[in-house]
Scaffold this motif. Structure first.
Motif, PDB file in Angstrom:
ATOM      1  N   SER A 130       2.920   3.092 -29.693  1.00 29.31           N
ATOM      2  CA  SER A 130       2.717   2.648 -30.429  1.00 29.31           C
ATOM      3  C   SER A 130       2.113   2.622 -31.812  1.00 29.31           C
ATOM      4  N   GLU A 131       1.704   2.490 -32.794  1.00 25.27           N
ATOM      5  CA  GLU A 131       0.487   2.340 -34.145  1.00 25.27           C
ATOM      6  C   GLU A 131      -0.599   2.124 -33.106  1.00 25.27           C
ATOM      7  N   LEU A 132      -0.227   0.654 -32.247  1.00 23.87           N
ATOM      8  CA  LEU A 132      -1.495   0.251 -31.689  1.00 23.87           C
ATOM      9  C   LEU A 132      -2.211   0.353 -30.443  1.00 23.87           C
ATOM     10  N   GLU A 133      -1.131   1.456 -29.805  1.00 22.60           N
ATOM     11  CA  GLU A 133      -1.271   1.761 -28.529  1.00 22.60           C
ATOM     12  C   GLU A 133      -2.269   2.964 -28.673  1.00 22.60           C
ATOM     13  N   ILE A 134      -2.289   3.255 -30.103  1.00 25.00           N
ATOM     14  CA  ILE A 134      -3.112   4.991 -30.759  1.00 25.00           C
ATOM     15  C   ILE A 134      -4.094   4.739 -31.142  1.00 25.00           C
ATOM     16  N   ASP A 135      -4.433   3.015 -31.643  1.00 25.73           N
ATOM     17  CA  ASP A 135      -5.298   2.393 -32.408  1.00 25.73           C
ATOM     18  C   ASP A 135      -6.317   2.221 -31.756  1.00 25.73           C
ATOM     19  N   THR A 136      -5.545   1.879 -30.612  1.00 27.01           N
ATOM     20  CA  THR A 136      -6.484   1.459 -28.755  1.00 27.01           C
ATOM     21  C   THR A 136      -7.601   2.679 -27.957  1.00 27.01           C
ATOM     22  N   LEU A 137      -6.551   3.284 -28.523  1.00 25.08           N
ATOM     23  CA  LEU A 137      -6.724   4.604 -27.486  1.00 25.08           C
ATOM     24  C   LEU A 137      -8.199   5.519 -28.411  1.00 25.08           C
ATOM     25  N   GLN A 138      -7.555   5.377 -30.172  1.00 22.84           N
ATOM     26  CA  GLN A 138      -9.260   5.699 -30.419  1.00 22.84           C
ATOM     27  C   GLN A 138      -9.948   5.068 -30.358  1.00 22.84           C
ATOM     28  N   GLU A 139     -10.369   3.310 -29.953  1.00 24.47           N
ATOM     29  CA  GLU A 139     -11.299   3.235 -29.848  1.00 24.47           C
ATOM     30  C   GLU A 139     -11.813   2.910 -28.753  1.00 24.47           C
ATOM     31  N   ILE A 140     -11.398   2.937 -27.712  1.00 21.86           N
ATOM     32  CA  ILE A 140     -11.663   3.224 -25.939  1.00 21.86           C
ATOM     33  C   ILE A 140     -12.412   4.761 -26.729  1.00 21.86           C
TER      34      ILE A 140
END
Lengths: 214, 123
Positions: free
Chosen positions: A10-20
């Motif tokens: 999901s967009e949110l999962e992608i955003d979280t991986l990018q933040e990590i």
């Protein structure tokens, strides 16, 4: 957190991986800045899902002419297997080696040689790749084991290189970030390429990461 | 300073904003506003007038470094906490010179966020 349970993110999962990755590469940059007296300008990481077969073409487009790059390559495995590619254009690589030699004193006793240059690049790779991948693993409650890094030329990053690591038709997850050394025309790219074999494990890890903040 | 009522969070990552919100005590009745890059952060600062701003540094459009300078030009007494992944010593020196109150490293931890907010309020 809304989790998309199919085989993509999901967009949110992608955003979280990018933040990590942002957090992990921030740690890695601080580690390198402790060794050589530089200020590393970070950029916002990005995540792409690609077919393994199209990986080289994508990297080539991202960084320009792959042939002019020196790459520090390091494989690792935890819950999934991956490979880190730290790419520097040839001129940047030489400047980075000179800075590393100046600030660490490494290599002054020897004549400059390709072998020694490669050792220094490996050392730089160890710092940046090791700290970044380890920090990401730590945040996602994983443990990674590394294969020793090696230096290859852009030309050696061939289809066989990809096929030896990933199923060509399978998709891979690619995290990338660009970094620059302030005050110098020196930039590099870090790509982390992971198989999607354990996408559900990764989604569980992301869910657990979010849970801490709910 | 007087009690904190309004908090602004500036970060380009939706997840990062969620993480910091998760660390801010929920029983204090804080009013929270969010902005997704430095430029929007400056604009929101002008209209929202927060008591405390949490500022990321690595952002598109306008970096946190630039946004801090703009906000400090508007309000020299602005209370800014930098929350960043960029933990290089030079980064911390630079934002401290810009007048931020403190620097917290990502990912945020509840205890550190609460401690920073309490310190600002002089508790």
């Amino acid at each position: 957190m809304e989790i998309n349970d199919d085989s993509t993110f999901s967009e949110l999962e992608i955003d979280t991986l990018q933040e990590i990755m942002n957090i992990a590469f921030g740690q890695a940059s601080a580690d390198l800045a402790d060794v050589i007296n530089v200020f590393i300008v970070l950029s916002v990481p990005a995540l792409k899902l690609k077919k393994a077969l199209s990986l080289l073409e994508f990297i080539n487009i991202e960084i320009g002419d792959l042939k002019n790059f020196k790459i520090i390559e390091q494989s690792y495995w935890g819950k999934s297997k991956g490979v880190a590619l730290l790419a520097f254009p040839h001129e940047a690589e030489l400047e980075l080696i000179a800075m590393f030699r100046e600030d660490t004193g490494m290599g002054f006793e020897n004549n400059m040689s390709d072998e020694l240059d490669n050792e220094m690049l490996i050392e730089i790779g160890n710092i940046l790749i090791g700290a970044c991948v380890s920090k990401m693993a730590e945040l996602l409650k994983d443990v990674v084991t590394f294969v020793p890094p090696r230096v290859i030329s852009g030309e050696q990053l061939s289809e066989a290189f990809v096929e030896n690591r990933f199923e060509p038709e399978n998709r891979v997850i690619l995290l990338k970030t660009l970094f620059q050394i302030e005050g110098r025309e020196l930039s590099g790219h870090l790509f982390l390429v992971n198989s999607l074999d354990s996408i559900h494990t990764l989604k569980d890890a992301l869910r657990a990461f979010w849970k801490q903040y709910e | 300073m007087a009690a904190i009522k309004k908090i602004l969070i500036v970060d380009d990552s939706t997840s990062a904003r969620f993480f910091i919100k998760g660390c801010i005590p929920k029983d204090k009745g804080y009013e929270i506003a969010e902005a997704s890059d430095g430029a929007k952060g400056v604009e929101t600062y002008k209209s929202f007038r927060p008591d405390v701003t949490f500022m990321d540094l690595t952002m598109p459009v306008m970096t946190g470094f630039e946004a801090i300078e703009h906000i400090k030009a508007i309000d020299p007494h602005a209370v800014i906490i930098v929350l960043t992944a960029d933990i290089q010593a030079k980064t911390i020196e630079r934002v401290t010179a810009l007048g931020v109150v403190t620097v917290l490293k990502k990912p945020p931890v509840k205890a550190s966020v609460e401690e920073a907010l309490n310190k600002i309020q002089g508790i």
